[in-house]
Design a protein around this motif. Structure first.
Motif, PDB file in Angstrom:
ATOM      1  N   GLY A  43      74.973  60.524  16.111  1.00  0.00           N
ATOM      2  CA  GLY A  43      76.426  60.410  16.112  1.00  0.00           C
ATOM      3  C   GLY A  43      76.836  58.951  15.981  1.00  0.00           C
ATOM      4  O   GLY A  43      76.186  58.049  16.533  1.00  0.00           O
ATOM      5  N   LEU A  44      77.913  58.701  15.256  1.00  0.00           N
ATOM      6  CA  LEU A  44      78.305  57.323  14.957  1.00  0.00           C
ATOM      7  C   LEU A  44      78.617  56.510  16.209  1.00  0.00           C
ATOM      8  O   LEU A  44      78.103  55.399  16.383  1.00  0.00           O
ATOM      9  CB  LEU A  44      79.521  57.332  14.019  1.00  0.00           C
ATOM     10  N   HIS A  45      79.481  57.016  17.094  1.00  0.00           N
ATOM     11  CA  HIS A  45      79.851  56.264  18.291  1.00  0.00           C
ATOM     12  C   HIS A  45      78.638  56.019  19.179  1.00  0.00           C
ATOM     13  O   HIS A  45      78.447  54.916  19.699  1.00  0.00           O
ATOM     14  CB  HIS A  45      80.924  57.014  19.086  1.00  0.00           C
ATOM     15  N   THR A  46      77.822  57.051  19.348  1.00  0.00           N
ATOM     16  CA  THR A  46      76.660  56.955  20.223  1.00  0.00           C
ATOM     17  C   THR A  46      75.660  55.933  19.710  1.00  0.00           C
ATOM     18  O   THR A  46      75.184  55.065  20.456  1.00  0.00           O
ATOM     19  CB  THR A  46      75.978  58.337  20.332  1.00  0.00           C
ATOM     20  N   VAL A  47      75.326  55.999  18.431  1.00  0.00           N
ATOM     21  CA  VAL A  47      74.336  55.090  17.858  1.00  0.00           C
ATOM     22  C   VAL A  47      74.871  53.666  17.803  1.00  0.00           C
ATOM     23  O   VAL A  47      74.142  52.707  18.100  1.00  0.00           O
ATOM     24  CB  VAL A  47      73.908  55.576  16.461  1.00  0.00           C
ATOM     25  N   ARG A  48      76.134  53.509  17.456  1.00  0.00           N
ATOM     26  CA  ARG A  48      76.709  52.147  17.406  1.00  0.00           C
ATOM     27  C   ARG A  48      76.636  51.498  18.784  1.00  0.00           C
ATOM     28  O   ARG A  48      76.268  50.316  18.920  1.00  0.00           O
ATOM     29  CB  ARG A  48      78.153  52.210  16.919  1.00  0.00           C
ATOM     30  N   ALA A  49      76.975  52.248  19.831  1.00  0.00           N
ATOM     31  CA  ALA A  49      76.921  51.698  21.192  1.00  0.00           C
ATOM     32  C   ALA A  49      75.494  51.356  21.589  1.00  0.00           C
ATOM     33  O   ALA A  49      75.241  50.336  22.243  1.00  0.00           O
ATOM     34  CB  ALA A  49      77.527  52.696  22.181  1.00  0.00           C
ATOM     35  N   ALA A  50      74.539  52.205  21.197  1.00  0.00           N
ATOM     36  CA  ALA A  50      73.140  51.936  21.528  1.00  0.00           C
ATOM     37  C   ALA A  50      72.620  50.690  20.821  1.00  0.00           C
ATOM     38  O   ALA A  50      71.878  49.890  21.400  1.00  0.00           O
ATOM     39  CB  ALA A  50      72.279  53.148  21.168  1.00  0.00           C
ATOM     40  N   LEU A  51      73.010  50.506  19.566  1.00  0.00           N
ATOM     41  CA  LEU A  51      72.575  49.323  18.813  1.00  0.00           C
ATOM     42  C   LEU A  51      73.166  48.044  19.398  1.00  0.00           C
ATOM     43  O   LEU A  51      72.566  46.972  19.292  1.00  0.00           O
ATOM     44  CB  LEU A  51      72.984  49.462  17.346  1.00  0.00           C
ATOM     45  N   GLU A  52      74.332  48.158  20.016  1.00  0.00           N
ATOM     46  CA  GLU A  52      74.993  46.983  20.597  1.00  0.00           C
ATOM     47  C   GLU A  52      74.532  46.698  22.017  1.00  0.00           C
ATOM     48  O   GLU A  52      74.902  45.672  22.594  1.00  0.00           O
ATOM     49  CB  GLU A  52      76.516  47.185  20.577  1.00  0.00           C
ATOM     50  N   ASN A  53      73.756  47.598  22.601  1.00  0.00           N
ATOM     51  CA  ASN A  53      73.313  47.445  23.981  1.00  0.00           C
ATOM     52  C   ASN A  53      72.034  46.609  24.028  1.00  0.00           C
ATOM     53  O   ASN A  53      70.981  47.061  23.581  1.00  0.00           O
ATOM     54  CB  ASN A  53      73.070  48.823  24.604  1.00  0.00           C
ATOM     55  N   PRO A  54      72.067  45.414  24.599  1.00  0.00           N
ATOM     56  CA  PRO A  54      70.875  44.563  24.623  1.00  0.00           C
ATOM     57  C   PRO A  54      69.748  45.122  25.488  1.00  0.00           C
ATOM     58  O   PRO A  54      68.601  44.684  25.365  1.00  0.00           O
ATOM     59  CB  PRO A  54      71.394  43.233  25.187  1.00  0.00           C
ATOM     60  N   GLU A  55      70.037  46.092  26.342  1.00  0.00           N
ATOM     61  CA  GLU A  55      69.014  46.655  27.200  1.00  0.00           C
ATOM     62  C   GLU A  55      68.235  47.781  26.509  1.00  0.00           C
ATOM     63  O   GLU A  55      67.248  48.271  27.059  1.00  0.00           O
ATOM     64  CB  GLU A  55      69.632  47.183  28.496  1.00  0.00           C
ATOM     65  N   ARG A  56      68.690  48.185  25.340  1.00  0.00           N
ATOM     66  CA  ARG A  56      68.004  49.230  24.581  1.00  0.00           C
ATOM     67  C   ARG A  56      66.800  48.661  23.837  1.00  0.00           C
ATOM     68  O   ARG A  56      66.883  47.581  23.246  1.00  0.00           O
ATOM     69  CB  ARG A  56      68.949  49.845  23.557  1.00  0.00           C
ATOM     70  N   LYS A  57      65.714  49.398  23.852  1.00  0.00           N
ATOM     71  CA  LYS A  57      64.567  49.079  23.005  1.00  0.00           C
ATOM     72  C   LYS A  57      64.535  50.117  21.894  1.00  0.00           C
ATOM     73  O   LYS A  57      64.071  51.237  22.076  1.00  0.00           O
ATOM     74  CB  LYS A  57      63.259  49.097  23.797  1.00  0.00           C
TER      75      LYS A  57
END
Length: 289
Positions: A61-75
């Motif tokens: 999903g666009l909103h979900t993936v965009r937020a994950a890509l912007e989250n520095p804690e995500r690997k």
């Protein structure tokens, strides 16, 4: 044949009474409302979910993936995206630092299933780091869930928690959803914005919150006082139970107080995510005093 002696008419009459009885119980929150049956998309009967590793998560999903890509804690591991979805994401694919695979919607369907509303984008990632209660000392507002199992509801609860600047959503490891694409999609980006803390024993955790200075309030339709009169202190943890079951007895005995949402209308119960939004709003007003 008269109407009174017509078996089909009598059966219809009793079926109507049974439906009315079930509807009344659903309005009171005694039984859950069934999910609407969606029309199956082609290929849904043949699809089987892939076996995932313990540390493997697929977000979509666009909103979900965009937020994950912007989250520095995500690997993040790999982004699979259609040409149209990449344009809508409005990101610099070369700057992501992970492989970007151009795919068709059908390619994503093969992994997520034809029922997933992925909008042409899927992100393979790792679960977010585990958070501890000690990190929440400075948070004046927490949301605690007592075995709310539906990931759609938990996602909606996360959105409300972020909207009212809660410090975390705390839930049990058992009988609650783990981090997943369905949960993240329902949260529409909120999963990246608030700690989702899963604990082993809720009663023990409530005790720890008491030691950290939180006043715990359990929402219960039969609570002795309205929520507004039950809020106290400078730190509040709202505790909500699953629809239908409500709070477990041990939870009811452990919270500082039980409170109800007064509803003057004919319907006396709400979906757990709606009830949480109202309670969070009321608690924020209390904390601002």
């Amino acid at each position: 044949m008269s109407k009174d002696k017509d078996p089909s008419a009598r059966d219809t009459h009793y079926a109507t009474l049974r439906r009315a009885h079930r509807d009344a119980k659903r309005e009171r929150g005694e039984i859950p409302t069934p999910q609407k049956q969606k029309r199956k998309r082609p290929g849904s009967d043949d699809w089987k979910p892939p076996a995932l590793e313990a540390n493997q998560v697929f977000l979509y999903g666009l909103h979900t993936v965009r937020a994950a890509l912007e989250n520095p804690e995500r690997k993040n591991i790999q982004l699979s995206v259609t040409q149209n979805a990449l344009a809508r994401l409005d990101i610099d694919a070369e700057a992501l630092g992970i492989p970007v695979q151009m795919v068709s919607p059908q390619d994503i369907d093969k992994i997520l299933g034809p029922e997933a509303i992925h909008q042409g984008v899927m992100l393979e990632t790792r679960p977010l780091p585990v958070r501890r209660l000690e990190a929440l000392k400075q948070s004046p507002l927490l949301l605690v869930l007592d075995q709310v199992t539906d990931p759609h509801n938990v996602g909606a609860l996360m959105r409300s928690a972020v909207a009212f600047d809660a410090g975390a959503v705390i839930t049990t490891m058992r009988h609650s959803p783990t981090e997943s694409g369905v949960l993240a999609k329902s949260a529409s980006g909120a999963l990246e914005m608030i700690p989702y803390i899963q604990i082993t024993n809720l009663a023990d955790t409530l005790g720890e919150l008491h030691e950290l200075g939180f006043h715990t309030v359990g929402l219960d339709s039969e609570g002795p006082a309205p929520l507004e009169e039950s809020l106290a202190g400078e730190k509040v943890a709202l505790v909500l139970g699953a629809e239908g079951k409500g709070l477990r007895q041990k939870t009811r005995e452990t919270v500082n107080t039980l409170a109800r949402l007064d509803m003057p209308g004919r319907i006396k119960s709400l979906n757990v995510s709606n009830a949480a939004a109202i309670a969070l709003y009321a608690t924020r007003r209390h904390l601002k005093r």
